[in-house]
Scaffold this motif. Structure first.
Motif, PDB file in Angstrom:
ATOM      1  N   GLN A  65       0.858  -1.190   0.000  1.00  0.00           N
ATOM      2  CA  GLN A  65       0.000   0.000   0.000  1.00  0.00           C
ATOM      3  C   GLN A  65       0.888   1.232   0.000  1.00  0.00           C
ATOM      4  OE1 GLN A  65      -2.307  -0.553   3.553  1.00  0.00           O
ATOM      5  NE2 GLN A  65      -0.660   0.065   4.905  1.00  0.00           N
ATOM      6  N   VAL A  66       0.312   2.377  -0.389  1.00  0.00           N
ATOM      7  CA  VAL A  66       1.067   3.632  -0.437  1.00  0.00           C
ATOM      8  C   VAL A  66       0.241   4.735   0.215  1.00  0.00           C
ATOM      9  CG1 VAL A  66       2.114   5.380  -1.946  1.00  0.00           C
ATOM     10  CG2 VAL A  66       2.310   2.957  -2.531  1.00  0.00           C
ATOM     11  N   GLY A  67       0.896   5.514   1.057  1.00  0.00           N
ATOM     12  CA  GLY A  67       0.243   6.630   1.729  1.00  0.00           C
ATOM     13  C   GLY A  67       1.256   7.446   2.494  1.00  0.00           C
ATOM     14  N   THR A  68       0.909   7.808   3.726  1.00  0.00           N
ATOM     15  CA  THR A  68       1.805   8.570   4.598  1.00  0.00           C
ATOM     16  C   THR A  68       1.892   7.833   5.939  1.00  0.00           C
ATOM     17  OG1 THR A  68       0.016   9.906   5.541  1.00  0.00           O
ATOM     18  CG2 THR A  68       1.073  10.755   3.520  1.00  0.00           C
ATOM     19  N   ALA A  69       2.700   8.363   6.840  1.00  0.00           N
ATOM     20  CA  ALA A  69       2.838   7.737   8.156  1.00  0.00           C
ATOM     21  C   ALA A  69       1.511   7.721   8.913  1.00  0.00           C
ATOM     22  CB  ALA A  69       3.911   8.456   8.972  1.00  0.00           C
ATOM     23  N   ILE A  70       0.687   8.738   8.714  1.00  0.00           N
ATOM     24  CA  ILE A  70      -0.601   8.818   9.410  1.00  0.00           C
ATOM     25  C   ILE A  70      -1.688   8.047   8.663  1.00  0.00           C
ATOM     26  CG2 ILE A  70      -2.454  10.373  10.145  1.00  0.00           C
ATOM     27  CD1 ILE A  70      -0.287  12.474  10.705  1.00  0.00           C
ATOM     28  N   THR A  71      -1.671   8.099   7.332  1.00  0.00           N
ATOM     29  CA  THR A  71      -2.692   7.460   6.503  1.00  0.00           C
ATOM     30  C   THR A  71      -1.999   6.495   5.548  1.00  0.00           C
ATOM     31  OG1 THR A  71      -3.916   9.537   6.641  1.00  0.00           O
ATOM     32  CG2 THR A  71      -4.731   7.918   5.073  1.00  0.00           C
ATOM     33  N   ALA A  72      -1.679   5.308   6.052  1.00  0.00           N
ATOM     34  CA  ALA A  72      -0.798   4.366   5.338  1.00  0.00           C
ATOM     35  C   ALA A  72      -1.310   3.933   3.970  1.00  0.00           C
ATOM     36  CB  ALA A  72      -0.535   3.142   6.209  1.00  0.00           C
ATOM     37  N   ALA A  73      -2.612   3.851   3.782  1.00  0.00           N
ATOM     38  CA  ALA A  73      -3.164   3.449   2.488  1.00  0.00           C
ATOM     39  C   ALA A  73      -3.944   4.599   1.843  1.00  0.00           C
ATOM     40  CB  ALA A  73      -4.064   2.230   2.648  1.00  0.00           C
ATOM     41  N   GLY A  74      -3.562   5.814   2.152  1.00  0.00           N
ATOM     42  CA  GLY A  74      -4.306   6.986   1.692  1.00  0.00           C
ATOM     43  C   GLY A  74      -4.162   7.325   0.227  1.00  0.00           C
ATOM     44  N   LEU A  75      -3.135   6.788  -0.434  1.00  0.00           N
ATOM     45  CA  LEU A  75      -2.927   7.108  -1.851  1.00  0.00           C
ATOM     46  C   LEU A  75      -3.168   5.911  -2.764  1.00  0.00           C
ATOM     47  CD1 LEU A  75       0.206   9.377  -1.406  1.00  0.00           C
ATOM     48  CD2 LEU A  75      -2.121  10.103  -1.927  1.00  0.00           C
ATOM     49  N   LEU A  76      -2.667   4.746  -2.379  1.00  0.00           N
ATOM     50  CA  LEU A  76      -2.930   3.498  -3.097  1.00  0.00           C
ATOM     51  C   LEU A  76      -3.320   2.464  -2.052  1.00  0.00           C
ATOM     52  CD1 LEU A  76       0.047   3.426  -5.649  1.00  0.00           C
ATOM     53  CD2 LEU A  76      -2.349   3.971  -6.132  1.00  0.00           C
ATOM     54  N   GLY A 111       0.848  16.368   3.160  1.00  0.00           N
ATOM     55  CA  GLY A 111       1.781  17.178   3.939  1.00  0.00           C
ATOM     56  C   GLY A 111       2.826  16.354   4.660  1.00  0.00           C
ATOM     57  N   GLN A 112       2.987  15.091   4.263  1.00  0.00           N
ATOM     58  CA  GLN A 112       4.009  14.210   4.842  1.00  0.00           C
ATOM     59  C   GLN A 112       4.683  13.441   3.718  1.00  0.00           C
ATOM     60  OE1 GLN A 112       1.801  11.680   7.661  1.00  0.00           O
ATOM     61  NE2 GLN A 112       3.132  12.574   9.220  1.00  0.00           N
ATOM     62  N   ASN A 113       5.822  12.815   4.036  1.00  0.00           N
ATOM     63  CA  ASN A 113       6.484  11.963   3.054  1.00  0.00           C
ATOM     64  C   ASN A 113       5.535  10.871   2.584  1.00  0.00           C
ATOM     65  OD1 ASN A 113       8.841  13.410   3.317  1.00  0.00           O
ATOM     66  ND2 ASN A 113       9.777  11.972   4.722  1.00  0.00           N
ATOM     67  N   ILE A 114       5.684  10.476   1.321  1.00  0.00           N
ATOM     68  CA  ILE A 114       4.891   9.392   0.749  1.00  0.00           C
ATOM     69  C   ILE A 114       5.662   8.099   0.972  1.00  0.00           C
ATOM     70  CG2 ILE A 114       3.929   8.445  -1.381  1.00  0.00           C
ATOM     71  CD1 ILE A 114       3.607  11.414  -2.318  1.00  0.00           C
ATOM     72  N   ILE A 115       4.991   7.142   1.615  1.00  0.00           N
ATOM     73  CA  ILE A 115       5.653   5.883   1.949  1.00  0.00           C
ATOM     74  C   ILE A 115       4.947   4.701   1.295  1.00  0.00           C
ATOM     75  CG2 ILE A 115       6.548   6.717   4.160  1.00  0.00           C
ATOM     76  CD1 ILE A 115       4.289   5.143   5.529  1.00  0.00           C
ATOM     77  N   GLU A 116       5.731   3.679   1.036  1.00  0.00           N
ATOM     78  CA  GLU A 116       5.210   2.404   0.578  1.00  0.00           C
ATOM     79  C   GLU A 116       5.343   1.446   1.757  1.00  0.00           C
ATOM     80  OE1 GLU A 116       6.514  -0.118  -3.157  1.00  0.00           O
ATOM     81  OE2 GLU A 116       7.809  -0.519  -1.416  1.00  0.00           O
ATOM     82  N   THR A 117       4.278   0.718   2.054  1.00  0.00           N
ATOM     83  CA  THR A 117       4.325  -0.248   3.148  1.00  0.00           C
ATOM     84  C   THR A 117       4.068  -1.645   2.601  1.00  0.00           C
ATOM     85  OG1 THR A 117       3.521   1.407   4.713  1.00  0.00           O
ATOM     86  CG2 THR A 117       3.383  -0.901   5.398  1.00  0.00           C
ATOM     87  N   ILE A 118       5.028  -2.520   2.816  1.00  0.00           N
ATOM     88  CA  ILE A 118       4.864  -3.926   2.490  1.00  0.00           C
ATOM     89  C   ILE A 118       4.554  -4.626   3.804  1.00  0.00           C
ATOM     90  CG2 ILE A 118       6.005  -6.029   1.670  1.00  0.00           C
ATOM     91  CD1 ILE A 118       7.695  -4.198  -0.156  1.00  0.00           C
ATOM     92  N   GLY A 119       3.435  -5.331   3.831  1.00  0.00           N
ATOM     93  CA  GLY A 119       3.017  -5.990   5.062  1.00  0.00           C
ATOM     94  C   GLY A 119       2.923  -7.494   4.905  1.00  0.00           C
TER      95      GLY A 119
END
Length: 146
Positions: A65-76, A111-119
């Motif tokens: 998933q892709v999002g931010t630290a606060i909203t981990a799946a907010g973008l993808l 307003g935060q870095n965009i992160i990819e999270t592999i779970g």
């Protein structure tokens, strides 16, 4: 100040664009964790697209998933990595097409870095090229590939 990799005319305005290509390997880029893929300064408008160029593989049921630290799946949104195949565009929970309307990617304020999270487990192979179209909202708004 560099404004992205290149300019892209979208929605009757100028958007800047940045690319980040990730080739997944167990234990490094494919490890189950959160990784910054784009560094965001200030507040920006973004649209993100993910184009798979080599099938994603995993020894288990890895999610991505892709999002931010606060909203981990907010973008993808979170999806099973192995369902993302070469040639497909990932924009929702089911990557399933090589042609999509541009409007499938909503414009969001970030307003935060965009992160990819592999779970769950490791992504062992494959490649995704992320493209972020962005516009500054705040005076210091900026996006660069991490």
């Amino acid at each position: 100040m560099a404004l992205g990799d290149f300019r892209a005319p979208v929605d009757a305005g100028t958007w800047y664009a940045c690319n980040k290509e990730i080739t997944y390997a167990a234990g490094t880029t494919g490890a189950a964790s959160a990784k910054t893929i784009f560094t965001v300064t200030g507040l920006v408008r973004v649209r993100i697209f993910a184009h798979c160029t080599a099938d994603l593989t995993s020894g288990g049921a890895a999610t991505i998933q892709v999002g931010t630290a606060i909203t981990a799946a907010g973008l993808l949104p979170s999806t099973t990595a192995t369902t993302i195949d070469a040639g497909e565009i990932w924009h929702d929970a089911t990557a399933d097409a090589s042609v999509e309307l541009e409007t499938v990617s909503a414009t969001k304020l970030v307003g935060q870095n965009i992160i990819e999270t592999i779970g769950t487990t490791t992504v062992t192979g494959g490649t995704i090229k992320y493209t972020v179209l962005w516009q500054p909202v705040s005076d210091n708004g900026l996006v660069v590939a991490a």
